[in-house]
Structures are given as structure tokens and as C-alpha cells.
Write a protein that holds these residues in place. Structure first.
Motif, PDB file in Angstrom:
ATOM      1  N   PRO A  30     -25.217  -7.696  -4.789  1.00  0.00           N
ATOM      2  CA  PRO A  30     -25.557  -6.275  -4.743  1.00  0.00           C
ATOM      3  C   PRO A  30     -26.219  -5.826  -3.438  1.00  0.00           C
ATOM      4  O   PRO A  30     -26.414  -4.653  -3.225  1.00  0.00           O
ATOM      5  N   THR A  71     -26.623   0.456   4.568  1.00  0.00           N
ATOM      6  CA  THR A  71     -26.532   1.371   3.429  1.00  0.00           C
ATOM      7  C   THR A  71     -25.983   2.741   3.823  1.00  0.00           C
ATOM      8  O   THR A  71     -25.776   3.589   2.975  1.00  0.00           O
ATOM      9  N   ARG A  79     -18.757  -0.111  -2.496  1.00  0.00           N
ATOM     10  CA  ARG A  79     -19.982   0.573  -2.864  1.00  0.00           C
ATOM     11  C   ARG A  79     -20.124   1.759  -1.906  1.00  0.00           C
ATOM     12  O   ARG A  79     -19.861   1.622  -0.704  1.00  0.00           O
ATOM     13  N   THR A 104     -22.899   4.346 -11.637  1.00  0.00           N
ATOM     14  CA  THR A 104     -24.266   4.765 -11.296  1.00  0.00           C
ATOM     15  C   THR A 104     -24.893   3.820 -10.263  1.00  0.00           C
ATOM     16  O   THR A 104     -25.781   4.234  -9.524  1.00  0.00           O
ATOM     17  N   ASP A 105     -24.403   2.567 -10.190  1.00  0.00           N
ATOM     18  CA  ASP A 105     -24.923   1.648  -9.162  1.00  0.00           C
ATOM     19  C   ASP A 105     -24.178   1.796  -7.831  1.00  0.00           C
ATOM     20  O   ASP A 105     -24.406   1.014  -6.904  1.00  0.00           O
ATOM     21  N   GLY A 106     -23.294   2.786  -7.749  1.00  0.00           N
ATOM     22  CA  GLY A 106     -22.577   3.050  -6.499  1.00  0.00           C
ATOM     23  C   GLY A 106     -21.291   2.285  -6.331  1.00  0.00           C
ATOM     24  O   GLY A 106     -20.555   2.496  -5.368  1.00  0.00           O
ATOM     25  N   ALA A 107     -20.982   1.365  -7.267  1.00  0.00           N
ATOM     26  CA  ALA A 107     -19.758   0.559  -7.150  1.00  0.00           C
ATOM     27  C   ALA A 107     -18.543   1.385  -7.578  1.00  0.00           C
ATOM     28  O   ALA A 107     -18.652   2.297  -8.405  1.00  0.00           O
ATOM     29  N   GLN A 109     -16.164  -1.621 -18.575  1.00  0.00           N
ATOM     30  CA  GLN A 109     -16.535  -2.128 -17.248  1.00  0.00           C
ATOM     31  C   GLN A 109     -15.555  -3.176 -16.718  1.00  0.00           C
ATOM     32  O   GLN A 109     -15.854  -3.865 -15.742  1.00  0.00           O
ATOM     33  N   ARG A 130     -14.528  -3.990 -13.008  1.00  0.00           N
ATOM     34  CA  ARG A 130     -15.345  -4.800 -12.098  1.00  0.00           C
ATOM     35  C   ARG A 130     -14.890  -6.260 -12.056  1.00  0.00           C
ATOM     36  O   ARG A 130     -15.312  -7.005 -11.170  1.00  0.00           O
TER      37      ARG A 130
END
Ligand SMILES: [Zn+2]
Length: 274
Positions: A20, A25, A43, A62-65, A141, A144
């Protein structure tokens, strides 16, 4: 890509979700080798509020992935855009072209015994059901995950091959055919929700058809089952049993046809399995 490069690439591609921490960024972090029928995972830059692919909105977690994927006939360039409070970041993507084989099939193009008008009438209802199922976003999910093959057996038909039915050219092959014996297990290639399960009814071409939603617009369809053991609305884990391989619908012998789509793009299952 050399054999070593390919192994390294696959190792990175299958473990990307476990890493992660990204160095920069302010930019997109991307993993994958975009090609026709293939994918790219990534991401978004920190602070991204909207993601677009060629100007059209794309979902991210929500985690940007996120996952994006490219049609069999995708154009050679795509542009990914992250929009945030301080502006937009564009990422130009080169989509590698593929050479698609010609495949001769010793079967008639239409299912035998069904007049064209009757086929057309049934087909419009079936396509409406498939379209409604693919529009469901289950929140699964599975997008992923590195996928597993949903049946064991040699590959008897490759994605993207242009099919010629007894001399008549038809649409290209939209999935991977796995020549598994009748009655062998069909399993979920990745986590997903059952959004269509023709358990008691038969689709004209697909027979007993099951469609899974893997989330973010990624779908699997599995065709020609002899028997299905799942109901619509059920959330499945990768590897969980769905039913049994068969030859219902338009099939000349027992096999599993597995197709993958992402937001209307037709994808090569081979590129989604390690
Ligand atoms: Zn097939």
C-alpha cells in the motif's frame, strides 16, 4: 518481454494490493502492461475526487485503488485523468495491439432447429436480462485479485479468435474455452456476487448461464453448465463451487466458456490469471 521479465511482472502484479505504500503520492501508481484485452491496476494520486478514462467517469475504491481494462479492439492510446481540488493529472497510456487468430468451427452459426424469427424474439429478452445483471454493482472485491481458472482442463478456444462457422465468418470468440469433462466442477475465478443464474431455464446460446460481479464493473460469465448450484444474490469466495461443466446452449461438446467484461469492454481471461 523475456520469460524472466514476465515472471517478475506476474509476481508484482499478483501482490500489488499487499504493497500500500507508494513513493510519490502526487502521481498515479500503476501496475500492469496495458494491451488489447488486458488490464491496469493502480492507485489514484492523493486528493483525487474523480477518475476518468478517455473523459468518461471510472470508479475507484475508498483506499484509492482501481482497475481499468481494455477492449479486444481498443485504440492504441488511452488517457487516464485524476481530478482533485488543485487540478487534474493526466496519464497517457500506450495500449499494446494483439494479433488475433482465425479459428474454424465445424458447427452452424445459429442453433439448429430454431427459426430466425423465434431466435430473435427469445434473444432480445435474454440480452435484456444479461444487460440488467451486468449493471448491478455488488461491492464485491474480486477485482483486486489475481484470478484462477474456473475449471480444470486444456484450453480449446482462445479469446479474440475470429470464428468461421462452416465457412461463414462470425463474431470473434468472446471468452476462453476450457475443455473440462461433463460434470466436473465450475468454481468462482475470483470473489463475486451471483448477479444472474439460469438455474432452471436455458439461454439459447449460453444454456445454463451464470454471471458474477467482481466489483468496479468487472464481470465473469460462465456458459453451458450442466447444472448450477448457486442462486442470484449470493456472494461467493474465489474457488467456491458454482456448478458442473456441461454442453447446454450452443456447444458441440462439454466445455466451460468463461468470458470477462469491464464496463462493456471484452477482455482476455488469460491476462487475468497468473
Ligand atoms: Zn467459447
Amino acid at each position: 518481454m523475456s520469460a524472466v521479465d514476465r515472471r517478475t511482472f506476474l509476481a508484482v502484479a499478483t501482490t500489488w494490493a499487499a504493497a500500500p505504500v507508494w513513493a510519490d503520492t502526487d502521481r498515479f501508481a500503476l501496475i500492469g502492461q496495458p494491451s488489447q484485452g488486458g488490464w491496469l491496476r493502480g492507485r489514484v494520486p492523493v486528493g483525487t475526487t474523480a477518475l476518468r478514462l478517455d473523459g468518461k467517469p471510472v470508479d475507484f475504491a475508498t483506499d484509492g485503488a482501481f482497475l481499468i481494462a481494455f477492449d479486444r479492439d481498443a485504440a492504441p492510446v488511452a488517457v487516464l485523468t485524476a481530478v482533485g481540488s488543485v487540478g487534474a493529472v493526466d496519464q497517457r497510456l500506450a495500449i499494446a495491439p494483439r494479433a488475433w487468430p482465425i479459428e474454424h468451427v465445424d458447427a452452424p452459426m445459429h442453433p439448429p432447429g430454431l427459426p430466425d424469427a423465434e431466435f430473435a424474439r427469445l434473444r432480445s429478452g435474454e440480452l435484456a436480462r444479461i444487460g440488467a445483471a451486468r449493471a448491478i454493482d455488488s461491492g464485491a472485491q474480486g477485482w483486486r485479485q489475481a484470478m484462477i481458472r474456473p475449471a480444470h482442463g486444456p484450453i480449446s478456444g482462445r479469446f479474440g479468435a475470429q470464428r468461421v462457422f462452416r465457412g461463414v465468418a462470425a463474431a470473434y470468440h468472446s471468452g476462453m474455452d476450457i475443455a473440462a469433462p461433463a460434470g466436473s466442477a465450475i468454481v468462482a475465478p475470483a470473489d463475486g456476487m451471483v448477479v444472474l443464474a439460469a438455474v432452471t431455464d436455458l439461454f439459447t446460446l449460453e444454456g445454463h448461464l451464470v454471471i458474477l460481479d467482481h466489483g468496479l464493473g468487472l464481470n465473469s460469465a460462465m456458459l453451458h453448465a450442466r447444472k448450477l448450484d448457486v442462486a442470484e444474490g449470493v456472494m461467493l469466495r474465489q474457488g467456491q463451487t458454482i456448478g458442473e461443466v456441461g454442453m447446454t446452449g450452443r456447444a458441440t461438446g462439454p466445455h466451460l466458456h468463461w468470458s470477462l467484461t469491464w464496463r462493456g469492454r471484452r477482455l482476455d481471461p488469460m491476462l487475468f490469471t497468473a
